[in-house]
Write an enzyme that holds these catalytic residues in place. Structure first.
Site, PDB file in Angstrom:
ATOM      1  N   THR A  62     -48.130  85.001  28.236  1.00  0.00           N
ATOM      2  CA  THR A  62     -47.110  84.083  27.732  1.00  0.00           C
ATOM      3  C   THR A  62     -46.190  83.693  28.878  1.00  0.00           C
ATOM      4  O   THR A  62     -45.840  84.528  29.703  1.00  0.00           O
ATOM      5  CB  THR A  62     -46.283  84.716  26.597  1.00  0.00           C
ATOM      6  OG1 THR A  62     -45.286  83.770  26.184  1.00  0.00           O
ATOM      7  CG2 THR A  62     -45.592  85.994  27.034  1.00  0.00           C
ATOM      8  N   THR A  82     -45.172  82.055  23.277  1.00  0.00           N
ATOM      9  CA  THR A  82     -46.569  82.133  22.884  1.00  0.00           C
ATOM     10  C   THR A  82     -46.657  83.440  22.121  1.00  0.00           C
ATOM     11  O   THR A  82     -45.777  84.277  22.244  1.00  0.00           O
ATOM     12  CB  THR A  82     -47.469  82.213  24.137  1.00  0.00           C
ATOM     13  OG1 THR A  82     -47.178  81.133  24.992  1.00  0.00           O
ATOM     14  CG2 THR A  82     -48.937  82.192  23.786  1.00  0.00           C
TER      15      THR A  82
END
Lengths: 321, 321
Positions: free
Chosen positions: A239, A188
């Site tokens: 993330t 991410t």
């Protein structure tokens, strides 16, 4: 006295294979992170808002093929790209998010537009694309998101030639553009910032998980899971294994621990990443900043692409622990 | 000693027009709520799980045309129905959700299936329908979700004949099937339960907001916003102006206040509904239960369709304050 404005970014966490890294690849990641930090830093140095700084940093992370968002996003099981993004303004608690868009060049700009002009917070799929189109955002052919490295990851993940590659020593070199273990791929990108006015903001964007089922939504576009900002506490972008971050409300939990039990940014972030997420086998990390300018970048994986830059100081970037 | 199992449900909050209510309409709502509570109570009395009880209660709320979920859902601006649902198991923190489905008869059953069998937590749009279809869930023609009362609301909301109706004294009778002010329509349905094993669960489902833009996702399918359950604290299902519940992480915030500042279920829920949500003009309410069997049903609007039933006791239902 106001704290010095600062921006922190991440480009994904995971089992970053040291064996797949060489000094040239590492240098490429460091250079990409530094360039993006400098751009965010410039926004803040010019008196720009934290919201503008995180939007710009995530836009650049989306444009960079090294990271799993925008150009360079991973493939779904259907061989497509489905992108998610979110942004939150700590000054107003306003937020915007899109999930499952396939043709918007920069999902974070669509999320930002939702925040700026819509009475809603989140749009998904065709409705999100219709919103973005009505707003005049740039559209691309889905092939724009294609990169050879991600395509190879996908081919491997879907098992087309997986058995062979699993025991093939060349595998690790095939992915030199992305040394995060492709079998545990959950990259991410994200950014958090504190501006000169004392305001906080966060933004997150992702292509999701390699070979994910079509329609799967992870934590990245979910306010409180993958992204949260509140001037009273902190700004957080996460993330990792998205599902666990969703079940733990990982981003908001850092804020809640600061507000309700008086934890410091460091204590709260550490508890979320090192204690709470591992309880449900959640792996990954986060970047966070508070109103005093404290910055933390904890992760419970082997590595996380990350960095931060205070206005007037040289950016700091890192990959491993 | 274990607390007596209990289930609580809601059928939406808003400016319920007393002027549009008559004793017959009121009786219909009370009867619907009571029947659904009895069904959930039965699951718990038979030793069933809180997860099964809330799933069953929300399935019945979806099937009932009086409430804005499943059959009886509101219309989008495009004249379609887009449905969202979520469910969470407090024993495991596992969760499932779907957003923007258009042909799944019972969205809550799709959410439950995501929880039960998928490694993911959330699916959206076409991918969510593909998942539900692969799971053998019942599909319906979109016309199944049509009800005359909702269609009239939509016609009014989109302004086709709004100007006339706005000053037409018969308006209130046109909506006698749903006395929630159609201009401020934000109904949702939901359930929370404590079972005989001490486990908590929550489920939420909605058709969204009348005349919403296609693709808009509200709080109902978002873990932590519209739905949250954790055996260590509480189970919560919310209803109201979804965007504000998303920005406040309303459901998880009740849990966080209990865990981090030692608040009681009542104090935490009161703070979220009466203090925090109003700060950003958030309107609505929630139902919540804790492991001791405490039940709260606070709301900051004129009314909320609601009720609760302890095993062995007569269900209690209410509409106004």
């Amino acid at each position: 006295m106001k704290a010095t404005p600062v921006i922190a970014i991440h480009g994904g966490a995971g089992t970053i294979l040291r064996s797949a890294m060489n000094s040239e690849t590492e240098a490429r990641y460091h250079a990409a992170l530094e360039g993006i930090l400098l751009a965010g830093q410039r926004v803040l140095a010019d008196g720009g808002s934290a919201l503008d700084a995180v939007t710009e940093a995530v836009r650049l992370l989306e444009d960079c093929p090294l990271f799993n968002a925008g150009h360079g996003a991973v493939f779904t099981a259907a061989g497509t790209h489905e992108l998610d993004a979110s942004v939150m303004d700590g000054a107003t608690l306003e937020a915007g998010a899109v999930s499952c868009v396939t043709r918007v060049k920069n999902p974070v700009l669509a999320a930002r537009r939702v925040l700026d002009v819509s009475e809603h917070v989140m749009f998904t799929a065709a409705g999100a694309e219709a919103f973005a189109q009505a707003q005049g955002l740039e559209f691309v052919d889905p092939s724009y998101f294609y990169t050879e490295a991600r395509h190879q990851q996908w081919m491997k993940a879907r098992g087309t030639s997986g058995t062979m590659l699993d025991h093939d020593a060349t595998t690790k070199f095939a992915f030199e553009n992305d040394p995060i273990d492709p079998d545990k791929k959950f990259g991410t990108v994200g950014a958090v910032a504190l501006d000169a006015h004392g305001h906080l903001a966060a933004a997150t964007s992702t292509g999701g998980i390699t070979n994910k089922q079509a329609g799967r939504v992870g934590d990245a576009p979910l306010i409180g899971a993958g992204c949260y900002a509140n001037d009273a506490t902190c700004a957080v972008s996460t993330t990792g294994t998205g599902e666990m971050f969703m079940r733990m409300l990982a981003a908001y939990d850092v804020s809640a621990q600061m507000e309700y039990r008086g934890a410091s940014l460091e204590d709260a972030s550490h508890d979320v990443v090192m204690n709470r997420l591992p309880r449900i086998e959640g792996r990954g990390g986060l970047v966070a900043v508070d109103a005093k300018g404290n910055v933390v970048l904890p992760f419970n994986t082997e590595g996380m692409y990350r960095g931060f830059a205070r206005v007037g100081e040289t950016p700091v970037t890192a990959i491993y622990r």
